[in-house]
Enzyme design. Structure first.
Site, PDB file in Angstrom:
ATOM      1  N   ASP A 128       0.762  -1.157  -0.084  1.00 51.21           N
ATOM      2  CA  ASP A 128      -0.221   0.041   0.413  1.00 51.21           C
ATOM      3  C   ASP A 128       0.804   1.386  -0.318  1.00 51.21           C
ATOM      4  OD1 ASP A 128      -1.572   1.978   0.452  1.00 51.21           O
ATOM      5  OD2 ASP A 128      -2.395   1.068   2.195  1.00 51.21           O
ATOM      6  N   ASP A 166       3.063   9.674  -8.621  1.00 48.19           N
ATOM      7  CA  ASP A 166       4.256  10.200  -9.717  1.00 48.19           C
ATOM      8  C   ASP A 166       3.792  10.424 -10.911  1.00 48.19           C
ATOM      9  OD1 ASP A 166       6.495  11.640  -9.753  1.00 48.19           O
ATOM     10  OD2 ASP A 166       6.557  10.225  -8.077  1.00 48.19           O
ATOM     11  N   LYS A 207       0.188   3.339  -2.022  1.00 48.74           N
ATOM     12  CA  LYS A 207      -0.617   4.816  -2.538  1.00 48.74           C
ATOM     13  C   LYS A 207       0.732   5.754  -3.739  1.00 48.74           C
ATOM     14  CE  LYS A 207      -3.437   5.650   0.878  1.00 48.74           C
ATOM     15  NZ  LYS A 207      -2.978   3.800   2.249  1.00 48.74           N
TER      16      LYS A 207
HETATM   17  O1  O7E Z   1      -8.320   1.875  10.608  1.00 51.51           O
HETATM   18  P1  O7E Z   1      -7.344   0.555  10.598  1.00 51.51           P
HETATM   19  O2  O7E Z   1      -6.243  -0.078  11.936  1.00 51.51           O
HETATM   20  O3  O7E Z   1      -8.377  -0.438  10.548  1.00 51.51           O
HETATM   21  O4  O7E Z   1      -5.927   0.417   9.555  1.00 51.51           O
HETATM   22  C1  O7E Z   1      -6.963   0.690   7.681  1.00 51.51           C
HETATM   23  C2  O7E Z   1      -5.587   0.666   7.259  1.00 51.51           C
HETATM   24  O5  O7E Z   1      -6.018   0.677   5.648  1.00 51.51           O
HETATM   25  C3  O7E Z   1      -4.611   0.965   6.995  1.00 51.51           C
HETATM   26  O6  O7E Z   1      -3.319   0.655   6.556  1.00 51.51           O
HETATM   27  C4  O7E Z   1      -5.174   3.109   6.341  1.00 51.51           C
HETATM   28  O7  O7E Z   1      -4.010   2.940   5.735  1.00 51.51           O
HETATM   29  C5  O7E Z   1      -6.001   2.177   5.025  1.00 51.51           C
HETATM   30  N1  O7E Z   1      -6.238   3.021   5.118  1.00 51.51           N
HETATM   31  C6  O7E Z   1      -7.782   3.837   5.156  1.00 51.51           C
HETATM   32  O8  O7E Z   1      -7.688   3.117   6.006  1.00 51.51           O
HETATM   33  N2  O7E Z   1      -8.435   4.013   4.543  1.00 51.51           N
HETATM   34  C7  O7E Z   1      -8.289   4.448   3.301  1.00 51.51           C
HETATM   35  O9  O7E Z   1      -9.166   5.146   2.811  1.00 51.51           O
HETATM   36  C8  O7E Z   1      -7.400   3.693   1.902  1.00 51.51           C
HETATM   37  C9  O7E Z   1      -6.728   3.232   3.169  1.00 51.51           C
HETATM   38  C10 O7E Z   1      -5.369   2.093   2.450  1.00 51.51           C
HETATM   39  O10 O7E Z   1      -5.189   0.806   2.952  1.00 51.51           O
HETATM   40  O11 O7E Z   1      -5.498   2.435   0.958  1.00 51.51           O
HETATM   41  C11 O7E Z   1      -5.171   1.206   0.517  1.00 51.51           C
HETATM   42  C12 O7E Z   1      -6.154  -0.037   0.419  1.00 51.51           C
END
Ligand code: O7E
Length: 216
Positions: free
Chosen positions: A62, A67, A64
Protein backbone atom coordinates in the site's frame (compact mmCIF):
# COMPACT_ATOMS: atom_id res chain seq x y z
CA UNK A 1 -0.96 -14.49 -9.40
CA UNK A 2 -4.27 -12.95 -8.38
CA UNK A 3 -5.38 -12.64 -4.77
CA UNK A 4 -8.46 -14.81 -4.30
CA UNK A 5 -11.39 -13.97 -2.03
CA UNK A 6 -11.53 -16.80 0.51
CA UNK A 7 -11.74 -15.40 4.02
CA UNK A 8 -12.27 -11.92 2.43
CA UNK A 9 -10.07 -10.51 5.19
CA UNK A 10 -6.90 -8.50 4.60
CA UNK A 11 -4.86 -7.46 7.60
CA UNK A 12 -3.30 -3.98 7.57
CA UNK A 13 0.08 -4.64 9.19
CA UNK A 14 0.80 -1.16 10.46
CA UNK A 15 2.99 -2.27 13.36
CA UNK A 16 6.57 -1.01 13.21
CA UNK A 17 8.29 -3.78 15.13
CA UNK A 18 9.61 -6.55 12.85
CA UNK A 19 9.34 -9.33 15.45
CA UNK A 20 5.76 -8.38 16.31
CA UNK A 21 4.81 -8.24 12.62
CA UNK A 22 6.30 -11.66 11.91
CA UNK A 23 4.66 -13.19 14.99
CA UNK A 24 1.24 -11.88 13.91
CA UNK A 25 1.84 -13.04 10.33
CA UNK A 26 2.86 -16.51 11.47
CA UNK A 27 -0.33 -16.84 13.53
CA UNK A 28 -2.71 -15.21 11.03
CA UNK A 29 -1.14 -15.79 7.63
CA UNK A 30 -3.08 -18.98 6.98
CA UNK A 31 -6.40 -17.37 7.88
CA UNK A 32 -6.29 -14.12 5.88
CA UNK A 33 -6.25 -13.58 2.12
CA UNK A 34 -3.43 -11.05 2.29
CA UNK A 35 -1.31 -8.83 4.49
CA UNK A 36 -1.21 -5.17 3.48
CA UNK A 37 2.01 -3.29 4.23
CA UNK A 38 2.11 0.49 4.33
CA UNK A 39 4.90 3.02 4.93
CA UNK A 40 5.10 2.59 8.73
CA UNK A 41 6.36 -1.00 8.57
CA UNK A 42 8.49 -0.58 5.45
CA UNK A 43 10.15 2.58 6.77
CA UNK A 44 10.98 0.88 10.06
CA UNK A 45 11.89 -2.61 8.80
CA UNK A 46 12.99 -2.02 5.18
CA UNK A 47 11.56 -3.29 1.92
CA UNK A 48 12.81 -6.80 2.76
CA UNK A 49 9.88 -7.18 5.17
CA UNK A 50 7.70 -7.89 2.11
CA UNK A 51 9.65 -11.08 1.34
CA UNK A 52 9.58 -12.10 5.00
CA UNK A 53 5.79 -11.69 5.28
CA UNK A 54 5.23 -13.37 1.94
CA UNK A 55 6.13 -16.77 3.36
CA UNK A 56 2.81 -16.64 5.24
CA UNK A 57 0.33 -15.21 2.69
CA UNK A 58 -0.04 -12.74 -0.19
CA UNK A 59 1.40 -9.28 0.37
CA UNK A 60 -0.16 -6.04 -0.91
CA UNK A 61 2.12 -2.99 -0.97
CA UNK A 62 0.00 0.00 0.00
CA UNK A 63 2.40 2.66 -1.25
CA UNK A 64 -0.40 4.86 -2.67
CA UNK A 65 1.91 5.55 -5.59
CA UNK A 66 1.27 9.08 -6.90
CA UNK A 67 3.92 10.33 -9.31
CA UNK A 68 4.69 10.81 -13.00
CA UNK A 69 4.47 7.63 -15.11
CA UNK A 70 8.21 6.89 -15.20
CA UNK A 71 8.64 7.23 -11.44
CA UNK A 72 5.51 5.13 -10.84
CA UNK A 73 6.95 2.42 -13.09
CA UNK A 74 10.26 2.41 -11.17
CA UNK A 75 8.45 2.25 -7.79
CA UNK A 76 6.29 -0.64 -9.01
CA UNK A 77 9.26 -2.56 -10.38
CA UNK A 78 11.20 -2.34 -7.10
CA UNK A 79 8.10 -3.33 -5.15
CA UNK A 80 7.36 -6.35 -7.33
CA UNK A 81 11.03 -7.40 -7.29
CA UNK A 82 10.76 -7.37 -3.48
CA UNK A 83 7.98 -9.93 -3.78
CA UNK A 84 4.73 -7.96 -3.44
CA UNK A 85 1.72 -9.58 -5.11
CA UNK A 86 -0.05 -6.27 -5.65
CA UNK A 87 0.47 -2.53 -5.32
CA UNK A 88 -1.91 0.31 -4.51
CA UNK A 89 -1.70 3.60 -6.41
CA UNK A 90 -3.55 6.91 -6.41
CA UNK A 91 -5.76 7.79 -9.34
CA UNK A 92 -5.79 11.60 -9.00
CA UNK A 93 -2.42 11.80 -10.78
CA UNK A 94 -4.20 10.85 -14.02
CA UNK A 95 -4.63 7.93 -16.39
CA UNK A 96 -1.05 7.82 -17.72
CA UNK A 97 0.36 7.49 -14.19
CA UNK A 98 -2.06 4.66 -13.32
CA UNK A 99 -1.39 3.05 -16.69
CA UNK A 100 2.33 2.95 -15.89
CA UNK A 101 1.54 0.93 -12.72
CA UNK A 102 -0.78 -1.41 -14.63
CA UNK A 103 1.83 -2.00 -17.36
CA UNK A 104 4.54 -2.77 -14.78
CA UNK A 105 2.19 -5.13 -12.93
CA UNK A 106 1.35 -7.01 -16.13
CA UNK A 107 5.04 -7.49 -16.83
CA UNK A 108 5.53 -9.09 -13.42
CA UNK A 109 2.18 -10.93 -13.31
CA UNK A 110 0.99 -8.80 -10.36
CA UNK A 111 -2.07 -6.68 -9.54
CA UNK A 112 -2.86 -2.98 -9.19
CA UNK A 113 -5.57 -1.38 -7.03
CA UNK A 114 -6.50 2.28 -7.35
CA UNK A 115 -7.69 4.48 -4.45
CA UNK A 116 -11.07 6.11 -5.12
CA UNK A 117 -12.88 7.56 -2.07
CA UNK A 118 -10.94 7.16 1.17
CA UNK A 119 -12.47 6.13 4.50
CA UNK A 120 -11.57 9.09 6.71
CA UNK A 121 -13.64 12.31 7.16
CA UNK A 122 -11.15 14.35 5.09
CA UNK A 123 -12.11 12.32 2.01
CA UNK A 124 -15.16 14.59 1.82
CA UNK A 125 -12.94 17.65 1.18
CA UNK A 126 -11.84 16.64 -2.34
CA UNK A 127 -11.92 12.92 -3.08
CA UNK A 128 -15.62 12.16 -2.70
CA UNK A 129 -16.57 14.61 -5.44
CA UNK A 130 -14.34 12.74 -7.90
CA UNK A 131 -14.69 9.16 -6.66
CA UNK A 132 -16.79 7.90 -9.56
CA UNK A 133 -14.45 9.49 -12.11
CA UNK A 134 -11.58 7.72 -10.36
CA UNK A 135 -13.48 4.43 -10.69
CA UNK A 136 -13.86 5.05 -14.44
CA UNK A 137 -10.19 5.95 -14.72
CA UNK A 138 -9.12 2.77 -12.92
CA UNK A 139 -11.29 0.71 -15.25
CA UNK A 140 -10.03 2.45 -18.38
CA UNK A 141 -6.43 1.88 -17.31
CA UNK A 142 -7.08 -1.84 -16.81
CA UNK A 143 -6.54 -1.92 -13.05
CA UNK A 144 -7.54 -5.09 -11.20
CA UNK A 145 -9.52 -3.25 -8.58
CA UNK A 146 -10.14 -0.23 -6.44
CA UNK A 147 -10.22 0.92 -2.83
CA UNK A 148 -13.56 2.19 -1.44
CA UNK A 149 -14.70 3.08 2.10
CA UNK A 150 -16.33 0.67 4.56
CA UNK A 151 -17.17 3.74 6.66
CA UNK A 152 -19.82 4.81 4.09
CA UNK A 153 -21.67 1.69 2.88
CA UNK A 154 -24.06 3.79 0.75
CA UNK A 155 -21.10 5.29 -1.14
CA UNK A 156 -19.50 1.86 -1.38
CA UNK A 157 -22.69 0.52 -3.01
CA UNK A 158 -22.66 3.40 -5.52
CA UNK A 159 -19.01 2.76 -6.32
CA UNK A 160 -19.73 -0.98 -6.70
CA UNK A 161 -22.35 -0.25 -9.36
CA UNK A 162 -19.84 1.79 -11.33
CA UNK A 163 -16.93 -0.62 -10.85
CA UNK A 164 -18.20 -3.49 -13.00
CA UNK A 165 -16.19 -6.62 -12.33
CA UNK A 166 -13.23 -4.85 -10.74
CA UNK A 167 -12.41 -6.09 -7.24
CA UNK A 168 -13.13 -3.79 -4.32
CA UNK A 169 -10.91 -3.68 -1.22
CA UNK A 170 -12.58 -1.81 1.61
CA UNK A 171 -10.72 -0.25 4.58
CA UNK A 172 -12.23 1.49 7.59
CA UNK A 173 -13.65 -1.58 9.37
CA UNK A 174 -13.41 -1.68 13.16
CA UNK A 175 -11.55 1.25 14.72
CA UNK A 176 -12.72 3.73 12.04
CA UNK A 177 -16.32 2.64 12.61
CA UNK A 178 -17.10 0.53 9.52
CA UNK A 179 -18.78 -2.87 9.77
CA UNK A 180 -17.29 -5.87 7.96
CA UNK A 181 -20.53 -7.60 6.97
CA UNK A 182 -22.14 -4.33 5.80
CA UNK A 183 -19.14 -3.59 3.58
CA UNK A 184 -19.42 -7.00 1.89
CA UNK A 185 -23.18 -6.53 1.51
CA UNK A 186 -22.57 -3.15 -0.13
CA UNK A 187 -20.29 -4.79 -2.68
CA UNK A 188 -16.77 -5.13 -1.30
CA UNK A 189 -14.83 -8.31 -2.13
CA UNK A 190 -12.37 -7.87 0.74
CA UNK A 191 -12.27 -5.82 3.92
CA UNK A 192 -9.04 -4.39 5.31
CA UNK A 193 -8.64 -4.38 9.11
CA UNK A 194 -5.67 -3.06 11.04
CA UNK A 195 -5.85 -1.83 14.63
CA UNK A 196 -8.90 -3.88 15.59
CA UNK A 197 -6.79 -6.97 14.95
CA UNK A 198 -3.16 -6.14 15.76
CA UNK A 199 -4.04 -4.11 18.87
CA UNK A 200 -6.49 -6.73 20.18
CA UNK A 201 -5.44 -8.70 23.29
CA UNK A 202 -5.66 -11.83 21.10
CA UNK A 203 -5.14 -10.87 17.42
CA UNK A 204 -5.85 -14.43 16.29
CA UNK A 205 -9.25 -14.47 17.99
CA UNK A 206 -10.02 -10.97 16.71
CA UNK A 207 -9.27 -12.07 13.14
CA UNK A 208 -11.38 -15.21 13.58
CA UNK A 209 -14.28 -13.03 14.76
CA UNK A 210 -14.04 -10.90 11.61
CA UNK A 211 -13.84 -14.00 9.41
CA UNK A 212 -16.96 -15.35 11.12
CA UNK A 213 -18.82 -12.08 10.45
CA UNK A 214 -17.71 -12.17 6.81
CA UNK A 215 -19.01 -15.72 6.36
CA UNK A 216 -22.57 -14.84 7.35
O1 O7E B 1 -7.99 1.80 10.67
P1 O7E B 1 -7.22 0.53 10.65
O2 O7E B 1 -6.25 0.41 11.77
O3 O7E B 1 -8.10 -0.68 10.48
O4 O7E B 1 -6.28 0.57 9.34
C1 O7E B 1 -6.76 0.82 8.07
C2 O7E B 1 -5.68 0.65 7.04
O5 O7E B 1 -6.22 0.92 5.76
C3 O7E B 1 -4.49 1.59 7.20
O6 O7E B 1 -3.33 0.91 6.72
C4 O7E B 1 -4.82 2.74 6.30
O7 O7E B 1 -3.66 3.37 5.81
C5 O7E B 1 -5.58 2.05 5.18
N1 O7E B 1 -6.59 2.85 4.47
C6 O7E B 1 -7.61 3.46 5.15
O8 O7E B 1 -7.75 3.34 6.36
N2 O7E B 1 -8.51 4.23 4.45
C7 O7E B 1 -8.46 4.38 3.11
O9 O7E B 1 -9.30 5.06 2.54
C8 O7E B 1 -7.45 3.73 2.41
C9 O7E B 1 -6.56 2.92 3.09
C10 O7E B 1 -5.73 2.07 2.34
O10 O7E B 1 -5.35 1.01 2.74
O11 O7E B 1 -5.53 2.42 1.08
C11 O7E B 1 -5.14 1.48 0.24
C12 O7E B 1 -5.86 0.18 0.45
Amino acid sequence: MTIKAESRLIIAMDVTDRKEALAIAEKLGGAVDAIKVNYPIVLSCGLGIIGELKQYTNVIADFKVADIPNTNKLICEETFKAGADAIICQGFTGKDSVQACVDAAKQYGKEVFVVTEMSHPGALDFLQGHALELVDLARAAGANGIIAPATRPERLAMIRQRAGDMKILSPGVGTQGGDAASAIKAGADFVIVGRSIYNAPDPYQAAKNFIEQLRR
